[in-house]
Design an enzyme around this catalytic site. Structure first.
Site, PDB file in Angstrom:
ATOM      1  N   TYR A  18       0.872  -1.013   0.053  1.00 34.91           N
ATOM      2  CA  TYR A  18       0.049   0.047   0.148  1.00 34.91           C
ATOM      3  C   TYR A  18       0.965   1.201  -0.022  1.00 34.91           C
ATOM      4  O   TYR A  18       0.611   2.344  -0.628  1.00 34.91           O
ATOM      5  CB  TYR A  18      -0.969   0.056   1.246  1.00 34.91           C
ATOM      6  CG  TYR A  18      -1.868   1.034   1.324  1.00 34.91           C
ATOM      7  CD1 TYR A  18      -2.758   1.198   0.475  1.00 34.91           C
ATOM      8  CD2 TYR A  18      -1.818   1.975   2.252  1.00 34.91           C
ATOM      9  CE1 TYR A  18      -3.709   2.348   0.505  1.00 34.91           C
ATOM     10  CE2 TYR A  18      -2.775   3.109   2.408  1.00 34.91           C
ATOM     11  CZ  TYR A  18      -3.758   3.276   1.670  1.00 34.91           C
ATOM     12  OH  TYR A  18      -4.708   4.212   1.781  1.00 34.91           O
ATOM     13  N   LYS A  39       1.053   4.146  -2.908  1.00 30.38           N
ATOM     14  CA  LYS A  39       0.899   5.357  -2.725  1.00 30.38           C
ATOM     15  C   LYS A  39       1.985   6.570  -2.853  1.00 30.38           C
ATOM     16  O   LYS A  39       1.976   7.601  -3.281  1.00 30.38           O
ATOM     17  CB  LYS A  39       0.178   5.876  -1.338  1.00 30.38           C
ATOM     18  CG  LYS A  39      -1.159   5.088  -0.858  1.00 30.38           C
ATOM     19  CD  LYS A  39      -2.236   5.927  -1.894  1.00 30.38           C
ATOM     20  CE  LYS A  39      -3.636   5.646  -1.564  1.00 30.38           C
ATOM     21  NZ  LYS A  39      -4.530   6.387  -2.308  1.00 30.38           N
TER      22      LYS A  39
END
Length: 219
Positions: free
Chosen positions: A132, A136
């Site tokens: 994740y 990002k």
């Protein structure tokens, strides 16, 4: 706007309607969008055909909000590579594909803006959420590069960074002081309207961003 059926996306869509905007609210299942005053669109950010169709339908758009995202929280070494690729596809390549499709639309309509919904995880990279965090961080770099590329075309690019919000994604996390998504949405829209490049929506995010200049201690 992608991911408009719940969480922050729903608040963004609702507040845009309140501000008098025409809103195309996109989701993989448009029947889950229950807001008054919006035009639901079927859109999967990993499906080029639905992206092209959304750009065709929303031909009067002047603002693109890339809000859709997934959080699978895989470590990068021990985690499942298929899940890691899915996060990168949804959280980075998806917003890029949307931006590529909508840039000519926004330019034709006299210019406008792109808002990318990112995270404090763009800068804070815990191992257990490595996939994740990587997606990002990549989306943050993408936002900065695309901002420079689109500026001559009259399109600003803003990136929202925020920690934990009180949404479905964090419902099972025992964390105090989650950010109010309605407040975060208002901050984001005000910043886009002002043409500023970055929104640091809570204290945690501001502290982490300030600490980026610090060097890693040797272990």
């Amino acid at each position: 706007m992608t991911g408009a059926n719940r969480g922050l996306g729903r608040h963004l869509a609702e507040q845009l309607v309140q501000r008098g905007a025409k809103v195309y609210a996109a989701a993989r299942r448009p029947e889950t969008i229950d807001l008054d005053g919006v035009t639901p669109l079927r859109l999967d950010v990993t499906d080029e055909a639905t992206i092209r169709e959304a750009a065709r339908v929303a031909s009067d758009a002047t603002l693109l909000i890339n809000n859709a995202g997934i959080s699978l929280y895989n470590p990068l070494i021990a985690g499942d590579l298929t899940a890691i690729r899915a996060e990168m596809d949804t959280n980075c390549y998806g917003p890029l594909a949307l931006t590529r499709a909508f840039a000519p639309v926004i330019e034709t309509n006299g210019g406008g803006a792109v808002l990318n919904i990112l995270s404090v995880i763009s800068w804070l990279h815990p191992a257990q959420a490595g996939s994740y965090a990587a997606s990002k961080a990549a989306a943050w770099a993408m936002s900065d590069a695309v901002r420079e590329e689109l500026a001559p075309r009259g399109i600003t690019v803003s990136a929202l960074h925020v920690g934990f919000m009180d949404t479905d994604m964090t419902a099972g996390m025992p964390i105090a002081d989650k950010a109010d998504p309605a407040d975060v949405a208002a901050q984001a829209l005000d910043t886009v309207e002002a043409g500023r490049p970055e929104i640091l929506a809570d204290d945690v995010t501001r502290q982490v961003k300030q600490g980026l200049s610090q060097t890693h201690a040797l272990s």
